[in-house]
Scaffold this motif. Sequence first.
Motif, mmCIF file in Angstrom:
data_model
loop_
_atom_site.group_PDB
_atom_site.id
_atom_site.type_symbol
_atom_site.label_atom_id
_atom_site.label_comp_id
_atom_site.label_asym_id
_atom_site.label_seq_id
_atom_site.Cartn_x
_atom_site.Cartn_y
_atom_site.Cartn_z
ATOM 1 N N ALA A 63 0.842 -1.252 0.038
ATOM 2 C CA ALA A 63 -0.177 0.041 -0.029
ATOM 3 C C ALA A 63 0.752 1.423 -0.026
ATOM 4 O O ALA A 63 0.666 2.288 -0.890
ATOM 5 N N LEU A 64 1.747 1.267 0.824
ATOM 6 C CA LEU A 64 2.772 2.406 0.714
ATOM 7 C C LEU A 64 3.600 2.641 -0.238
ATOM 8 O O LEU A 64 3.679 3.870 -0.924
ATOM 9 N N SER A 65 3.867 1.663 -1.092
ATOM 10 C CA SER A 65 4.479 1.586 -2.300
ATOM 11 C C SER A 65 3.674 2.271 -3.503
ATOM 12 O O SER A 65 4.205 3.060 -4.333
ATOM 13 N N ALA A 66 2.301 1.734 -3.481
ATOM 14 C CA ALA A 66 1.412 2.524 -4.353
ATOM 15 C C ALA A 66 1.135 3.925 -4.221
ATOM 16 O O ALA A 66 0.934 4.584 -4.916
ATOM 17 N N VAL A 67 1.023 4.305 -2.745
ATOM 18 C CA VAL A 67 0.973 5.758 -2.436
ATOM 19 C C VAL A 67 1.980 6.475 -2.956
ATOM 20 O O VAL A 67 1.965 7.586 -3.208
ATOM 21 N N GLU A 68 3.329 5.972 -2.616
ATOM 22 C CA GLU A 68 4.571 6.650 -2.979
ATOM 23 C C GLU A 68 4.730 7.187 -4.559
ATOM 24 O O GLU A 68 5.268 8.166 -5.015
ATOM 25 N N ILE A 69 3.927 6.337 -5.297
ATOM 26 C CA ILE A 69 4.425 6.652 -6.798
ATOM 27 C C ILE A 69 3.707 7.962 -7.158
ATOM 28 O O ILE A 69 4.393 8.876 -7.804
ATOM 29 N N PRO A 70 2.520 8.357 -7.012
ATOM 30 C CA PRO A 70 2.033 9.820 -7.332
ATOM 31 C C PRO A 70 2.606 10.831 -6.509
ATOM 32 O O PRO A 70 2.616 11.786 -6.950
ATOM 33 N N PHE A 72 5.691 10.818 -5.145
ATOM 34 C CA PHE A 72 7.047 11.492 -5.861
ATOM 35 C C PHE A 72 6.974 11.930 -7.393
ATOM 36 O O PHE A 72 7.721 12.694 -7.496
ATOM 37 N N ASP A 73 6.041 11.207 -7.856
ATOM 38 C CA ASP A 73 5.846 12.067 -9.281
ATOM 39 C C ASP A 73 5.378 13.420 -9.306
ATOM 40 O O ASP A 73 5.911 14.279 -9.807
ATOM 41 N N LEU A 74 4.759 13.839 -8.302
ATOM 42 C CA LEU A 74 4.197 15.354 -8.290
ATOM 43 C C LEU A 74 5.351 16.176 -7.689
ATOM 44 O O LEU A 74 5.640 17.151 -8.184
ATOM 45 N N VAL A 75 6.015 15.522 -6.721
ATOM 46 C CA VAL A 75 7.265 16.387 -6.015
ATOM 47 C C VAL A 75 8.410 16.766 -7.015
ATOM 48 O O VAL A 75 8.912 17.460 -7.551
ATOM 49 N N VAL A 76 8.792 15.609 -7.897
ATOM 50 C CA VAL A 76 9.725 15.754 -8.952
ATOM 51 C C VAL A 76 9.315 16.295 -9.850
ATOM 52 O O VAL A 76 10.215 17.259 -10.555
ATOM 53 N N THR A 77 8.124 16.295 -10.571
ATOM 54 C CA THR A 77 7.609 17.098 -11.675
ATOM 55 C C THR A 77 7.868 18.762 -11.311
ATOM 56 O O THR A 77 8.099 19.575 -12.080
ATOM 57 N N HIS A 78 7.647 19.148 -10.052
ATOM 58 C CA HIS A 78 7.514 20.604 -9.527
ATOM 59 C C HIS A 78 8.804 21.033 -8.908
ATOM 60 O O HIS A 78 9.184 22.340 -8.826
ATOM 61 N N VAL A 79 9.971 19.942 -8.677
ATOM 62 C CA VAL A 79 10.984 20.400 -8.012
ATOM 63 C C VAL A 79 12.185 20.437 -8.802
ATOM 64 O O VAL A 79 13.130 21.132 -8.955
ATOM 65 N N VAL A 80 12.298 19.123 -9.867
ATOM 66 C CA VAL A 80 13.469 19.055 -10.385
ATOM 67 C C VAL A 80 13.132 19.462 -12.016
ATOM 68 O O VAL A 80 12.338 18.872 -12.815
ATOM 69 N N PRO A 81 13.953 20.287 -12.558
ATOM 70 C CA PRO A 81 13.766 21.020 -13.860
ATOM 71 C C PRO A 81 13.939 19.737 -14.802
ATOM 72 O O PRO A 81 13.703 20.046 -16.191
ATOM 73 N N TRP A 82 14.690 18.798 -14.758
ATOM 74 C CA TRP A 82 15.218 17.795 -15.536
ATOM 75 C C TRP A 82 14.082 16.933 -15.934
ATOM 76 O O TRP A 82 13.815 16.091 -15.230
ATOM 77 N N ARG A 83 13.299 16.931 -17.140
ATOM 78 C CA ARG A 83 12.237 16.120 -17.313
ATOM 79 C C ARG A 83 12.383 14.575 -17.278
ATOM 80 O O ARG A 83 11.443 13.783 -16.776
ATOM 81 N N PRO A 84 13.322 13.838 -17.876
ATOM 82 C CA PRO A 84 13.576 12.529 -17.469
ATOM 83 C C PRO A 84 13.592 12.285 -16.092
ATOM 84 O O PRO A 84 13.392 10.957 -16.053
ATOM 85 N N ARG A 86 11.778 12.755 -13.995
ATOM 86 C CA ARG A 86 10.232 12.222 -13.706
ATOM 87 C C ARG A 86 10.048 10.786 -14.059
ATOM 88 O O ARG A 86 9.478 10.074 -13.460
ATOM 89 N N TRP A 87 10.340 10.501 -15.395
ATOM 90 C CA TRP A 87 10.148 9.058 -15.727
ATOM 91 C C TRP A 87 10.912 8.092 -15.168
ATOM 92 O O TRP A 87 10.606 6.864 -15.013
ATOM 93 N N ILE A 88 12.310 8.429 -14.812
ATOM 94 C CA ILE A 88 13.147 7.466 -14.022
ATOM 95 C C ILE A 88 12.602 7.266 -12.558
ATOM 96 O O ILE A 88 12.429 6.086 -12.114
ATOM 97 N N VAL A 89 12.211 8.238 -11.877
ATOM 98 C CA VAL A 89 11.484 8.191 -10.630
ATOM 99 C C VAL A 89 10.129 7.339 -10.839
ATOM 100 O O VAL A 89 9.915 6.438 -9.908
ATOM 101 N N LEU A 90 9.607 7.536 -11.678
ATOM 102 C CA LEU A 90 8.234 7.013 -12.059
ATOM 103 C C LEU A 90 8.292 5.165 -12.242
ATOM 104 O O LEU A 90 7.882 4.780 -11.808
ATOM 105 N N GLY A 91 9.586 5.191 -13.137
ATOM 106 C CA GLY A 91 9.923 3.822 -13.321
ATOM 107 C C GLY A 91 10.277 2.798 -12.135
ATOM 108 O O GLY A 91 9.914 1.918 -11.883
ATOM 109 N N LEU A 92 11.026 3.482 -11.199
ATOM 110 C CA LEU A 92 11.659 2.992 -10.152
ATOM 111 C C LEU A 92 10.473 2.578 -9.147
ATOM 112 O O LEU A 92 10.289 1.610 -8.539
ATOM 113 N N GLY A 93 9.583 3.632 -9.063
ATOM 114 C CA GLY A 93 8.332 3.386 -8.058
ATOM 115 C C GLY A 93 7.644 2.222 -8.650
ATOM 116 O O GLY A 93 7.042 1.542 -7.891
ATOM 117 N N VAL A 94 7.202 2.029 -9.868
ATOM 118 C CA VAL A 94 6.421 0.903 -10.581
ATOM 119 C C VAL A 94 7.148 -0.319 -10.134
ATOM 120 O O VAL A 94 6.450 -1.384 -10.025
#
Length: 221
Positions: A63-70, A72-84, A86-94
């Motif tokens: 359950a925690l792993s499922a909650v972390e995905i969106p 972290f995606d939200l945090v990385v999208t708004h904090v890290v300017p490097w677009r890839p 987001r996809w790296i973090v999303l892939g690791l989360g999945v």
Amino acid sequence: MTETKTPTRPGVGQLLRRAVVAEAAMWRSLYLWARRRPLPLGPGDEPFGYLGVVKPILGIFIALSAVEIPVFDLVVTHVVPWRPARWIVLGLGVWGLLWMIGLYASMTIHPHVVGDRGLRVRLSSGIDVWLPWTDVEALRKRHRSLPSSRSVQVEQDGDRRVVSVSVGSQTSVDVLLRRPLTLDLPRARSAPVDELRLYADDPDGLLRSARGTPAGETARR
């Protein structure tokens, strides 16, 4: 004077091979569990699970792993300017979520098995030990709590060498062997053992299923 040999630590190549094998086994277990493939059992075989003691913990982690995905995606999208990123973090989360579900699946589809010819002791896809009844002296129900969280633990109990295949740092069935055996288990390959301890959710059912075997008379004690 007896010489004590220090166990050789596995090299980097061996560790990588183990990691690859474990990863492949996890994905295979996830596939079989998702497809609801029936467990292949022989005539007279009866499966016994061991997931119950850790099922709540695994459920929380999934359950925690499922909650972390969106999150972290939200945090990385708004904090890290490097677009890839987001996809790296999303892939690791999945991947992490699927890995946890795969662990649950692996423990579900690889139960202990009591059959007419012997006892098959398993833990996920990494441990699979076959004990013929001709090598088993007795089966006894006894709940134990172990000091370590390691899945395989070796200890000296008086003049007997004991290996425990634990789940949630617990065992519930003692398997006394007629003679010392060298088992294909991590940490237990170097010397023969006199007793194997395992965890089963239904130790009473496991002992009842073993009746009628060469160890059946002592299994009731």
